[in-house]
Motif scaffolding. Structure first.
Motif, PDB file in Angstrom:
ATOM      1  N   ILE A  50       0.836  -1.203   0.000  1.00 31.29           N
ATOM      2  CA  ILE A  50       0.000   0.000   0.000  1.00 31.29           C
ATOM      3  C   ILE A  50       0.872   1.255   0.000  1.00 31.29           C
ATOM      4  CG2 ILE A  50      -1.592   1.381   1.413  1.00 31.29           C
ATOM      5  CD1 ILE A  50      -2.908  -1.284   2.256  1.00 31.29           C
ATOM      6  N   THR A  51       1.917   1.252   0.797  1.00 29.24           N
ATOM      7  CA  THR A  51       2.833   2.394   0.856  1.00 29.24           C
ATOM      8  C   THR A  51       3.510   2.602  -0.495  1.00 29.24           C
ATOM      9  OG1 THR A  51       3.191   2.000   3.212  1.00 29.24           O
ATOM     10  CG2 THR A  51       4.824   3.360   2.086  1.00 29.24           C
ATOM     11  N   ALA A  52       3.895   1.501  -1.146  1.00 31.69           N
ATOM     12  CA  ALA A  52       4.519   1.604  -2.475  1.00 31.69           C
ATOM     13  C   ALA A  52       3.534   2.170  -3.495  1.00 31.69           C
ATOM     14  CB  ALA A  52       5.029   0.241  -2.919  1.00 31.69           C
ATOM     15  N   ILE A  53       2.297   1.749  -3.422  1.00 33.57           N
ATOM     16  CA  ILE A  53       1.279   2.253  -4.349  1.00 33.57           C
ATOM     17  C   ILE A  53       1.053   3.746  -4.136  1.00 33.57           C
ATOM     18  CG2 ILE A  53      -1.200   2.167  -4.902  1.00 33.57           C
ATOM     19  CD1 ILE A  53      -0.994  -0.895  -4.469  1.00 33.57           C
ATOM     20  N   ILE A  54       1.013   4.170  -2.892  1.00 38.34           N
ATOM     21  CA  ILE A  54       0.836   5.594  -2.600  1.00 38.34           C
ATOM     22  C   ILE A  54       1.984   6.404  -3.200  1.00 38.34           C
ATOM     23  CG2 ILE A  54       0.819   7.324  -0.742  1.00 38.34           C
ATOM     24  CD1 ILE A  54      -0.749   5.202   0.932  1.00 38.34           C
ATOM     25  N   ALA A  55       3.210   5.894  -3.056  1.00 40.43           N
ATOM     26  CA  ALA A  55       4.372   6.586  -3.637  1.00 40.43           C
ATOM     27  C   ALA A  55       4.257   6.640  -5.157  1.00 40.43           C
ATOM     28  CB  ALA A  55       5.655   5.883  -3.220  1.00 40.43           C
ATOM     29  N   MET A  56       3.804   5.559  -5.772  1.00 40.51           N
ATOM     30  CA  MET A  56       3.664   5.522  -7.228  1.00 40.51           C
ATOM     31  C   MET A  56       2.582   6.485  -7.703  1.00 40.51           C
ATOM     32  SD  MET A  56       4.218   1.391  -7.883  1.00 40.51           S
ATOM     33  CE  MET A  56       2.860   1.331  -8.970  1.00 40.51           C
ATOM     34  N   ARG A  57       1.506   6.599  -6.944  1.00 43.32           N
ATOM     35  CA  ARG A  57       0.404   7.483  -7.339  1.00 43.32           C
ATOM     36  C   ARG A  57       0.797   8.950  -7.300  1.00 43.32           C
ATOM     37  NH1 ARG A  57      -5.368   5.384  -6.044  1.00 43.32           N
ATOM     38  NH2 ARG A  57      -5.642   7.555  -5.472  1.00 43.32           N
ATOM     39  N   LYS A  58       1.844   9.264  -6.535  1.00 41.99           N
ATOM     40  CA  LYS A  58       2.320  10.640  -6.462  1.00 41.99           C
ATOM     41  C   LYS A  58       3.061  11.043  -7.737  1.00 41.99           C
ATOM     42  CE  LYS A  58       2.875  10.726  -1.457  1.00 41.99           C
ATOM     43  NZ  LYS A  58       3.850  10.819  -0.356  1.00 41.99           N
ATOM     44  N   LEU A  59       3.520  10.070  -8.501  1.00 40.09           N
ATOM     45  CA  LEU A  59       4.288  10.336  -9.712  1.00 40.09           C
ATOM     46  C   LEU A  59       3.360  10.617 -10.887  1.00 40.09           C
ATOM     47  CD1 LEU A  59       6.830   7.372  -9.417  1.00 40.09           C
ATOM     48  CD2 LEU A  59       7.179   9.749  -8.692  1.00 40.09           C
ATOM     49  N   PRO A  61       2.102  10.058 -14.701  1.00 31.33           N
ATOM     50  CA  PRO A  61       2.050   8.799 -15.455  1.00 31.33           C
ATOM     51  C   PRO A  61       3.333   8.511 -16.236  1.00 31.33           C
ATOM     52  CG  PRO A  61      -0.026   9.958 -15.672  1.00 31.33           C
ATOM     53  CD  PRO A  61       0.926  10.886 -14.957  1.00 31.33           C
ATOM     54  N   ASP A  62       3.916   9.525 -16.836  1.00 26.00           N
ATOM     55  CA  ASP A  62       5.147   9.317 -17.603  1.00 26.00           C
ATOM     56  C   ASP A  62       6.293   8.872 -16.712  1.00 26.00           C
ATOM     57  OD1 ASP A  62       3.839  10.030 -19.932  1.00 26.00           O
ATOM     58  OD2 ASP A  62       4.561  12.110 -19.892  1.00 26.00           O
ATOM     59  N   VAL A  63       6.469   9.537 -15.598  1.00 29.21           N
ATOM     60  CA  VAL A  63       7.545   9.187 -14.668  1.00 29.21           C
ATOM     61  C   VAL A  63       7.312   7.796 -14.100  1.00 29.21           C
ATOM     62  CG1 VAL A  63       8.639   9.798 -12.471  1.00 29.21           C
ATOM     63  CG2 VAL A  63       8.076  11.587 -14.125  1.00 29.21           C
ATOM     64  N   ARG A  64       6.060   7.488 -13.783  1.00 23.22           N
ATOM     65  CA  ARG A  64       5.732   6.169 -13.239  1.00 23.22           C
ATOM     66  C   ARG A  64       6.038   5.067 -14.253  1.00 23.22           C
ATOM     67  NH1 ARG A  64       0.953   7.123 -11.252  1.00 23.22           N
ATOM     68  NH2 ARG A  64      -0.205   6.664 -13.148  1.00 23.22           N
ATOM     69  N   GLN A  65       5.646   5.286 -15.513  1.00 18.90           N
ATOM     70  CA  GLN A  65       5.916   4.286 -16.555  1.00 18.90           C
ATOM     71  C   GLN A  65       7.408   4.083 -16.752  1.00 18.90           C
ATOM     72  OE1 GLN A  65       3.713   5.760 -19.900  1.00 18.90           O
ATOM     73  NE2 GLN A  65       1.806   4.803 -19.249  1.00 18.90           N
ATOM     74  N   GLU A  66       8.166   5.170 -16.718  1.00 15.48           N
ATOM     75  CA  GLU A  66       9.610   5.060 -16.868  1.00 15.48           C
ATOM     76  C   GLU A  66      10.228   4.275 -15.709  1.00 15.48           C
ATOM     77  OE1 GLU A  66      13.589   7.890 -17.209  1.00 15.48           O
ATOM     78  OE2 GLU A  66      11.611   8.812 -17.277  1.00 15.48           O
TER      79      GLU A  66
END
Length: 81
Positions: A50-59, A61-66
């Motif tokens: 859950i903590t990892a998902i929260i961190a990913m949601r802050k990024l 979409p382009d940064v997250r995909q990269e």
């Protein structure tokens, strides 16, 4: 231009008091976060995920995909996939 020492002292006192209030609020919020994470754990959810998902949601979409592409590349290189 000479500064008024009394005014500077009052200003400093106000800044310190504001910071103290904010630190107290931050402690309260941290306690709330711990409580929600404990609730999630009690319901059977993995808190690290859950903590990892929260961190990913802050990024964005382009940064997250990269980041995900780089992670996949590293995992493949290490034989983790």
């Amino acid at each position: 231009m000479d500064a008024n020492p009394d005014s500077a002292a009052q200003q400093l006192k106000q800044l310190i008091e504001r910071l103290e209030r904010l630190e107290e609020e931050k402690r309260g919020i941290a306690d709330d976060i711990k409580e929600v994470k404990s609730e999630a754990k009690a319901l059977g959810y993995d808190v690290k995920t859950i903590t990892a998902i929260i961190a990913m949601r802050k990024l964005s979409p382009d940064v997250r995909q990269e980041a995900e592409a780089i992670l996949d590349t590293y995992k493949t290189a290490l034989g983790i996939v």
